[in-house]
Design a protein around this motif. Structure first.
Motif, mmCIF file in Angstrom:
data_model
loop_
_atom_site.group_PDB
_atom_site.id
_atom_site.type_symbol
_atom_site.label_atom_id
_atom_site.label_comp_id
_atom_site.label_asym_id
_atom_site.label_seq_id
_atom_site.Cartn_x
_atom_site.Cartn_y
_atom_site.Cartn_z
ATOM 1 N N VAL A 16 0.846 -1.200 0.000
ATOM 2 C CA VAL A 16 0.000 0.000 0.000
ATOM 3 C C VAL A 16 0.878 1.246 0.000
ATOM 4 C CG1 VAL A 16 -1.700 1.334 1.304
ATOM 5 C CG2 VAL A 16 -1.932 -1.150 1.162
ATOM 6 N N LEU A 17 1.941 1.226 0.807
ATOM 7 C CA LEU A 17 2.876 2.349 0.834
ATOM 8 C C LEU A 17 3.539 2.527 -0.532
ATOM 9 C CD1 LEU A 17 4.638 1.833 4.296
ATOM 10 C CD2 LEU A 17 2.726 3.356 3.732
ATOM 11 N N GLY A 18 3.839 1.410 -1.176
ATOM 12 C CA GLY A 18 4.423 1.461 -2.509
ATOM 13 C C GLY A 18 3.495 2.140 -3.498
ATOM 14 N N ALA A 19 2.197 1.892 -3.337
ATOM 15 C CA ALA A 19 1.214 2.528 -4.211
ATOM 16 C C ALA A 19 1.207 4.041 -4.006
ATOM 17 C CB ALA A 19 -0.170 1.949 -3.943
ATOM 18 N N LEU A 20 1.274 4.473 -2.749
ATOM 19 C CA LEU A 20 1.297 5.905 -2.457
ATOM 20 C C LEU A 20 2.516 6.574 -3.095
ATOM 21 C CD1 LEU A 20 0.278 5.957 1.327
ATOM 22 C CD2 LEU A 20 -1.174 6.368 -0.652
ATOM 23 N N LEU A 21 3.663 5.927 -2.958
ATOM 24 C CA LEU A 21 4.898 6.478 -3.512
ATOM 25 C C LEU A 21 4.860 6.492 -5.039
ATOM 26 C CD1 LEU A 21 7.314 4.692 -1.046
ATOM 27 C CD2 LEU A 21 6.997 7.170 -1.214
ATOM 28 N N PHE A 22 4.351 5.428 -5.613
ATOM 29 C CA PHE A 22 4.236 5.320 -7.067
ATOM 30 C C PHE A 22 3.340 6.420 -7.627
ATOM 31 C CE2 PHE A 22 1.920 3.183 -10.695
ATOM 32 C CZ PHE A 22 2.939 3.356 -11.613
ATOM 33 N N VAL A 63 5.272 -7.546 -15.533
ATOM 34 C CA VAL A 63 5.622 -7.422 -14.116
ATOM 35 C C VAL A 63 6.939 -6.667 -13.964
ATOM 36 C CG1 VAL A 63 6.309 -8.686 -12.039
ATOM 37 C CG2 VAL A 63 4.372 -9.493 -13.401
ATOM 38 N N LYS A 64 7.935 -7.064 -14.750
ATOM 39 C CA LYS A 64 9.252 -6.425 -14.652
ATOM 40 C C LYS A 64 9.189 -4.947 -15.033
ATOM 41 C CE LYS A 64 12.176 -10.496 -15.304
ATOM 42 N NZ LYS A 64 13.217 -11.141 -16.127
ATOM 43 N N LYS A 65 8.409 -4.623 -16.049
ATOM 44 C CA LYS A 65 8.277 -3.234 -16.473
ATOM 45 C C LYS A 65 7.609 -2.406 -15.380
ATOM 46 C CE LYS A 65 6.183 -0.242 -19.962
ATOM 47 N NZ LYS A 65 5.299 -0.157 -21.160
ATOM 48 N N ALA A 66 6.537 -2.955 -14.809
ATOM 49 C CA ALA A 66 5.820 -2.238 -13.754
ATOM 50 C C ALA A 66 6.709 -2.046 -12.528
ATOM 51 C CB ALA A 66 4.549 -3.002 -13.369
ATOM 52 N N LEU A 67 7.471 -3.086 -12.173
ATOM 53 C CA LEU A 67 8.369 -2.994 -11.016
ATOM 54 C C LEU A 67 9.440 -1.927 -11.234
ATOM 55 C CD1 LEU A 67 9.027 -6.654 -9.815
ATOM 56 C CD2 LEU A 67 8.013 -4.777 -8.514
ATOM 57 N N ALA A 100 -5.313 1.626 -15.635
ATOM 58 C CA ALA A 100 -5.435 1.500 -17.091
ATOM 59 C C ALA A 100 -4.067 1.233 -17.713
ATOM 60 C CB ALA A 100 -6.052 2.773 -17.663
ATOM 61 N N HIS A 101 -3.051 1.919 -17.203
ATOM 62 C CA HIS A 101 -1.688 1.747 -17.711
ATOM 63 C C HIS A 101 -1.192 0.319 -17.484
ATOM 64 C CE1 HIS A 101 2.479 2.632 -18.653
ATOM 65 N NE2 HIS A 101 2.861 2.209 -17.460
ATOM 66 N N LEU A 102 -1.556 -0.244 -16.328
ATOM 67 C CA LEU A 102 -1.134 -1.609 -16.003
ATOM 68 C C LEU A 102 -2.022 -2.661 -16.651
ATOM 69 C CD1 LEU A 102 -0.404 -1.140 -12.179
ATOM 70 C CD2 LEU A 102 1.294 -1.435 -13.991
#
Length: 210
Positions: A16-22, A63-67, A100-102
């Motif tokens: 969840v924190l990762g989502a906020l930062l992203f 997955v790798k691109k999103a990461l 949408a991007h993902l």
């Protein structure tokens, strides 16, 4: 359709924190000339984001691109001279674009990443507490207008969530519809009258959601 039911306990708090930062780094307004190396906490966040992404993306390249994008986003946020701010309304708006991007649909009964702002509030107790945990700037806005129990971030979040709910159900985001929505979520969101008083008009309230 709403994804309130989708966001329960399936996505870890670090994710969840990762989502906020992203989301805080998206939108094209952050620039990083000297990317920061991820510390232990951020590497843990990225690892949990990977778990969430692998649960919803079937292709390894995706997955790798999103990461890589999430890693770059975290590094960008950490490299800023001052803490980056993020309102719940902006989060919800950018979250829709991120899904949408993902290539991920928000499906009732299934957790999706990035999760809703409501998930962050449920995990950390408040939007400000979630921002603090992520290392983002917290809101210092007071409670001068409208119902005293809701601050500016709460109003922005309520309108953003309402508009997203209307979009999911293909309904018009009208003042009357919000009144019904507020009744369904009594105690969780400001009343329709409070919203109109806070923003000055219903149109101004909708404009806050972008």
């Amino acid at each position: 359709m709403t994804d309130f039911a989708a966001d329960k306990t399936h996505i870890s708090s670090p994710a969840v924190l990762g989502a906020l930062l992203f989301i805080a780094a998206t939108g094209g307004y952050l620039r990083s000339t000297s990317p920061s190396a991820l510390g232990p906490k951020d590497r843990e966040i990225l690892a949990e984001v990977e778990v969430a992404l692998r649960n919803q993306l079937s292709d390894e390249p995706g997955v790798k691109k999103a990461l890589a994008e999430v890693s770059d986003s975290i590094s960008c946020v950490r490299s800023q001279a001052e803490a980056v701010s993020l309102t719940a309304a902006k989060y919800e708006k950018q979250r829709t674009a991120a899904l949408a991007h993902l290539g991920v649909a928000s499906i009732k009964g299934a957790s999706v990443w990035p999760p809703t702002s409501q998930t962050a509030v449920q995990r950390f107790g408040s939007w400000n507490d979630a921002l603090k945990a992520a290392g983002l700037a917290t809101s210092s806005s007071g409670r001068a207008r409208g119902q005293l129990r809701f601050d500016e971030a709460a109003y922005d979040k309520a309108i953003a969530m309402f508009v997203a709910d209307c979009d999911d159900r293909d309904l018009g985001a009208t003042y009357k519809a919000y009144g019904e929505y507020a009744a369904e979520h009594k105690g969780e969101v400001p009343s329709a009258a409070a919203v109109r008083k806070f923003y000055g008009s219903w149109n101004a309230a909708l404009a806050s959601a972008g």
